[in-house]
Design a protein around this motif. Structure first.
Motif, PDB file in Angstrom:
ATOM      1  N   THR A 180     -57.051   9.230 -80.591  1.00 56.66           N
ATOM      2  CA  THR A 180     -55.728   8.922 -81.144  1.00 56.66           C
ATOM      3  C   THR A 180     -55.210  10.142 -81.902  1.00 56.66           C
ATOM      4  O   THR A 180     -55.945  11.090 -82.175  1.00 56.66           O
ATOM      5  CB  THR A 180     -55.795   7.713 -82.093  1.00 56.66           C
ATOM      6  N   ALA A 181     -53.940  10.090 -82.246  1.00 54.65           N
ATOM      7  CA  ALA A 181     -53.316  11.216 -82.937  1.00 54.65           C
ATOM      8  C   ALA A 181     -54.016  11.477 -84.270  1.00 54.65           C
ATOM      9  O   ALA A 181     -54.333  10.547 -85.024  1.00 54.65           O
ATOM     10  CB  ALA A 181     -51.836  10.927 -83.174  1.00 54.65           C
ATOM     11  N   THR A 183     -54.322  12.576 -88.029  1.00 56.13           N
ATOM     12  CA  THR A 183     -53.463  12.602 -89.206  1.00 56.13           C
ATOM     13  C   THR A 183     -53.524  13.984 -89.864  1.00 56.13           C
ATOM     14  O   THR A 183     -54.413  14.783 -89.575  1.00 56.13           O
ATOM     15  CB  THR A 183     -53.883  11.532 -90.221  1.00 56.13           C
ATOM     16  N   ASP A 184     -52.576  14.253 -90.767  1.00 56.78           N
ATOM     17  CA  ASP A 184     -52.482  15.567 -91.395  1.00 56.78           C
ATOM     18  C   ASP A 184     -53.330  15.591 -92.665  1.00 56.78           C
ATOM     19  O   ASP A 184     -53.239  14.684 -93.506  1.00 56.78           O
ATOM     20  CB  ASP A 184     -51.023  15.874 -91.737  1.00 56.78           C
ATOM     21  N   ASP A 262     -59.838  10.072 -91.141  1.00 58.86           N
ATOM     22  CA  ASP A 262     -58.380   9.980 -91.022  1.00 58.86           C
ATOM     23  C   ASP A 262     -57.687   9.992 -92.381  1.00 58.86           C
ATOM     24  O   ASP A 262     -56.534  10.405 -92.494  1.00 58.86           O
ATOM     25  CB  ASP A 262     -57.988   8.709 -90.265  1.00 58.86           C
ATOM     26  N   HIS A 336     -54.924  22.173 -89.066  1.00 54.42           N
ATOM     27  CA  HIS A 336     -54.400  22.478 -87.727  1.00 54.42           C
ATOM     28  C   HIS A 336     -55.249  23.547 -87.047  1.00 54.42           C
ATOM     29  O   HIS A 336     -55.543  23.454 -85.845  1.00 54.42           O
ATOM     30  CB  HIS A 336     -52.947  22.934 -87.826  1.00 54.42           C
ATOM     31  N   HIS A 339     -58.565  21.856 -85.905  1.00 54.99           N
ATOM     32  CA  HIS A 339     -58.441  20.994 -84.724  1.00 54.99           C
ATOM     33  C   HIS A 339     -58.325  21.819 -83.454  1.00 54.99           C
ATOM     34  O   HIS A 339     -58.962  21.520 -82.439  1.00 54.99           O
ATOM     35  CB  HIS A 339     -57.225  20.082 -84.889  1.00 54.99           C
TER      36      HIS A 339
END
Length: 362
Positions: A180-181, A183-184, A262, A336, A339
């Motif tokens: 899933t996407a 989170t920041d 998350d 970022h 990831h």
């Protein structure tokens, strides 16, 4: 039709009450990759002789855990050579086990044996008990292996120095990327420690000391993991006297780990000793920066995705956690970077065990 059998032996298992680390997850992924071409059997420690199927992989539990924490490791080392002597297989992957790493499998078979050094435990045992015998015996036994897999270049050099004839393969661990996407990290609520509860080896005493001395500068801490009862009791005492916002949630499953990550701002790996740190790679895969001591075994992480501080410097550890705690923009940029790195890293390492086994059985 898959006719050749590959055995993977590992004392550790996710239900092992004495030594439930990240190794079983690694073996699960390796076994699944090898099952494309081979009949894969995983031998592990259990309370009774049992067998279960996990997709295309068969797990066989050898009844050694009733002997207790240290007794079961000794019994495991005694049982494996008999299995190696009488079982049917084409190749054996032997995941090393404390206290001497090797379980002597190459001495009892002429078939290929690949040692898998998820950790080289000799140096840990030598430091813990202040004797050199475990380290000397480990180095002697390593010379019996034609192939040894290690997780980092530091351990690769250790094996090469003590066993120049051994082919050393650096194959790092990998994890599945989130489905899933992500989170920041800038929105994260706390710092996380993920791993086996071993207060000294995993540096939990150092981490809690950092929180005790600098509670106002750091995001709350969540500790997730389980270990032997004495270690858990020691951790509970440290938390009680810490005086900082620290919460221990015990062992978490895969879904629980994802949920923790998350909502995390960063992950801390305060270990005194590591071979790779699966928790660090999980953190990067979820877009979370990592704070850790500057162990050479952790140098695989990319610039911009982590903060490394001088080993066992509690003040520096607290300072790095504080830097990420008060700077969400920096956390976001590091997340970022983390990831993007993890996506390529995991893909690159996924097939390397299969390539090695194919080469040895060709």
């Amino acid at each position: 039709m898959k006719s050749r059998r590959v055995i993977i032996s590992i004392y550790d298992d996710e239900e092992n009450p004495y030594y439930a680390g990240g190794g079983p997850a690694v073996v699960r992924r390796v076994a699944s990759a090898l099952a494309q071409d081979y009949d894969v059997v995983v031998l592990t420690a259990g309370r009774r002789l049992a067998r279960r199927e996990a997709g295309a992989v068969t797990y066989v539990y050898l009844p050694v855990l009733l002997a207790g924490a240290r007794g079961s490791q000794l019994l495991w080392a005694l049982v494996l050579p008999f299995v190696a002597l009488f079982a049917s297989y084409a190749l054996w992957l032997e995941s090393f086990t404390p206290p001497f790493s090797s379980n002597l499998v190459p001495l009892f078979t002429r078939r290929p044996v690949i040692g898998v050094a998820q950790s080289l435990s000799g140096r840990v045992m030598a430091a813990r008990y202040r004797v050199n015998f475990p380290l000397r015996l480990e180095r002697l036994l390593l010379r019996r292996y034609r192939d040894v897999v290690v997780l980092n270049e530091y351990d690769a050099e250790v094996v090469r120095r003590c066993s120049p004839r051994t082919d050393v393969h650096v194959i790092t661990n990998w994890v599945e990327m989130p489905t899933t996407a992500v989170t920041d990290a800038k929105d994260g609520e706390y710092a996380v420690f993920l791993g086996r509860i071993d207060v000294r080896l995993k540096g939990l005493d150092l981490l809690l000391d950092a929180y005790r001395k600098h509670p106002e500068d750091l995001l709350p801490l969540v500790i997730a993991g389980a270990g032997p009862k004495p270690q858990e009791q020691s951790l509970a005492r440290l938390i009680e006297t810490c005086g900082a916002p620290v919460r221990w949630v015990g062992k978490v499953d895969d879904l629980g780990r994802t949920g923790l990550l998350d909502r995390a701002a960063l992950v801390v790996v305060p270990s005194r000793e590591e071979s790779f740190s699966l928790a660090a790679l999980e953190a990067l895969s979820h877009g979370r920066p990592v704070v850790h001591f500057d162990l050479p075994q952790l140098s695989w992480m990319p610039p911009g995705a982590h903060l490394s501080v001088p080993s066992f410097d509690v003040g520096a550890l607290a300072g790095a956690i504080a830097d990420y705690s008060r700077d969400p923009v920096r956390r976001s940029a590091a997340g970022h970077c983390a990831h993007d790195f993890a996506e390529n890293f995991n893909q690159r390492n996924r097939s390397r065990y299969l390539s090695l086994v194919r080469a040895r059985l060709s």
